[in-house]
Design an enzyme around this catalytic site. Structure first.
Site, PDB file in Angstrom:
ATOM      1  N   GLY A  31       3.080  -2.787  -1.226  1.00 18.15           N
ATOM      2  CA  GLY A  31       2.729  -2.220  -2.617  1.00 18.15           C
ATOM      3  C   GLY A  31       2.945  -0.670  -2.411  1.00 18.15           C
ATOM      4  N   ALA A  32       2.415  -0.062  -3.503  1.00 14.76           N
ATOM      5  CA  ALA A  32       3.061   1.613  -3.648  1.00 14.76           C
ATOM      6  C   ALA A  32       4.421   1.826  -3.647  1.00 14.76           C
ATOM      7  CB  ALA A  32       2.016   2.333  -2.631  1.00 14.76           C
ATOM      8  N   HIS A  34       8.069   2.586  -4.325  1.00 13.61           N
ATOM      9  CA  HIS A  34       8.841   3.754  -4.755  1.00 13.61           C
ATOM     10  C   HIS A  34      10.547   3.348  -4.653  1.00 13.61           C
ATOM     11  CE1 HIS A  34       9.693   3.809  -0.574  1.00 13.61           C
ATOM     12  NE2 HIS A  34       8.564   3.913  -0.270  1.00 13.61           N
ATOM     13  N   HIS A  37      12.040   0.981  -2.032  1.00 14.26           N
ATOM     14  CA  HIS A  37      11.731  -0.341  -2.516  1.00 14.26           C
ATOM     15  C   HIS A  37      12.456  -0.888  -3.701  1.00 14.26           C
ATOM     16  CE1 HIS A  37       7.529   0.903  -0.984  1.00 14.26           C
ATOM     17  NE2 HIS A  37       7.755  -0.126  -0.141  1.00 14.26           N
ATOM     18  N   GLY A 149      13.718  -1.723   4.867  1.00 18.01           N
ATOM     19  CA  GLY A 149      14.284  -0.702   4.706  1.00 18.01           C
ATOM     20  C   GLY A 149      14.420  -0.179   6.225  1.00 18.01           C
ATOM     21  N   GLU A 150      15.474   0.764   6.288  1.00 21.77           N
ATOM     22  CA  GLU A 150      15.768   1.350   7.618  1.00 21.77           C
ATOM     23  C   GLU A 150      14.885   2.646   8.165  1.00 21.77           C
ATOM     24  OE1 GLU A 150      20.011   1.901   7.974  1.00 21.77           O
ATOM     25  OE2 GLU A 150      20.141  -0.441   8.199  1.00 21.77           O
ATOM     26  N   LYS A 151      14.153   2.996   7.128  1.00 20.40           N
ATOM     27  CA  LYS A 151      13.243   4.020   7.305  1.00 20.40           C
ATOM     28  C   LYS A 151      12.417   3.804   8.569  1.00 20.40           C
ATOM     29  CE  LYS A 151       9.415   5.316   5.254  1.00 20.40           C
ATOM     30  NZ  LYS A 151       8.323   5.483   6.241  1.00 20.40           N
ATOM     31  N   SER A 187       8.641   7.523   1.092  1.00 16.24           N
ATOM     32  CA  SER A 187       7.376   6.704   1.586  1.00 16.24           C
ATOM     33  C   SER A 187       6.179   6.799   0.769  1.00 16.24           C
ATOM     34  CB  SER A 187       7.190   7.409   3.006  1.00 16.24           C
ATOM     35  OG  SER A 187       5.906   7.005   3.585  1.00 16.24           O
ATOM     36  N   ARG A 189       3.449   7.232   1.644  1.00 12.83           N
ATOM     37  CA  ARG A 189       2.497   8.319   2.226  1.00 12.83           C
ATOM     38  C   ARG A 189       2.964   9.953   1.568  1.00 12.83           C
ATOM     39  NH1 ARG A 189       0.744   7.037   8.068  1.00 12.83           N
ATOM     40  NH2 ARG A 189       1.231   4.477   7.981  1.00 12.83           N
TER      41      ARG A 189
END
Ligand code: PAF
Length: 281
Positions: A31-32, A34, A37, A149-151, A187, A189
């Site tokens: 969730g959260a 952005h 996503h 995601g590749e992050k 992110s 965060r």
């Protein structure tokens, strides 16, 4: 838009899908949501007949209780965002009890050493938690394709290994990092950074871009020393690790080989918020 909260309802809904042999894409999230996503959801929506987005803040992958407590929970907003892609997308948002019952523990995996470097070194048990929830989601949703995601590149490689070890019939797809205008990797965060710190956090990607240039002529050791000294110049930044590693094994580079691919990885605290990023070299 269908929002599912139980394994049973998920099974019933998806069995209809299975019968009509439609392709199914899964995007596991906490969730959260952005733009990062959303880019995964858009891609899955183009490539599959049916798309499931799971939203579940997985307790077993947090080694820090405070981090789990502070993790943003924005289900309503997430659903609105998903609707902007398509209202046909299925949202799977189970409770902790539904997933773990009364036994909130992770399975113990051996990911051939992928789990012990970088994030694994600093976040004890993290990848056991990730493996547990992703295995549960992959086996209960049973998608043709799953998007990550590749992050979180180390997580992406661990999931590839999980699928190989457990022989799960799914194509694992890694999607490029989406960045804010100033280069900061998207992110959940980032929301916790103040406006000015969020601007300053552009430094992380600036350094990674410089690393990419330096990698042509300098050794990994020289580059690592340079990165450390750059972060030391900025009081708000506390470097946790910087590592140049081979892309598939994630082992640190010793001597560069032309036949291998490398990536640079970084984890850094910015005003006590832990951010990670990486770049292909
Ligand atoms: O990358 C994430 O958001 C999580 O680690 C994942 C893959 C959804 C598992 O909880």
């Amino acid at each position: 838009m269908q929002i599912i909260e139980t394994k049973k309802e998920l099974k019933d809904t998806l069995s209809v899908n299975l019968l009509s042999s439609k392709t199914l894409g899964l995007i596991p999230t906490m969730g959260a949501l952005h733009k990062g996503h959303i880019s995964l959801i858009e891609r899955a929506n183009k490539e599959n007949d049916t798309v499931v987005v799971s939203i579940f803040v997985n307790p077993t992958q947090f080694n820090n209780h405070e981090d789990l407590e502070k993790y943003p929970k924005t289900l309503k907003n997430d659903i609105e965002l998903i609707k902007t892609v398509s209202d046909q997308i299925i949202v799977y948002s189970p409770s902790i009890k539904e997933i773990y019952d009364d036994n909130i523990t992770a399975e113990n995996y051996n990911f051939d050493g992928l789990e012990s470097v970088m994030e694994g070194e600093f976040r004890d048990g993290h990848f056991n938690g990730v493996g547990t929830i992703v295995e549960e989601l992959l086996t209960s949703v049973n998608p043709d394709k799953a998007y990550f995601g590749e992050k979180d590149f180390q997580q992406f490689q661990i999931i590839n290994k999980l699928v190989e070890l457990k022989k799960i019939p799914v194509e694992v797809i890694g999607c490029p990092i989406v960045r804010e205008e100033n280069g900061l990797a998207m992110s959940s965060r980032n929301e916790r950074l103040s406006t000015s710190t969020r601007k300053e956090a552009a430094l992380i990607y600036k350094i990674l871009q410089e690393v990419k240039i330096k990698f042509g002529t300098k050794s990994a050791l020289e580059i690592t020393e340079w990165v450390k000294s750059e972060f030391l110049k900025h009081e708000k930044f506390k470097l946790e690790y910087f590592q140049i590693a081979e892309t598939t094994t994630l082992q640190p580079v010793k001597i560069k080989s032309k036949n291998k691919k490398y990536r640079a990885f970084v984890a850094v605290f910015v005003d006590d918020i832990r951010l990670i990023d990486n770049i292909a070299l």
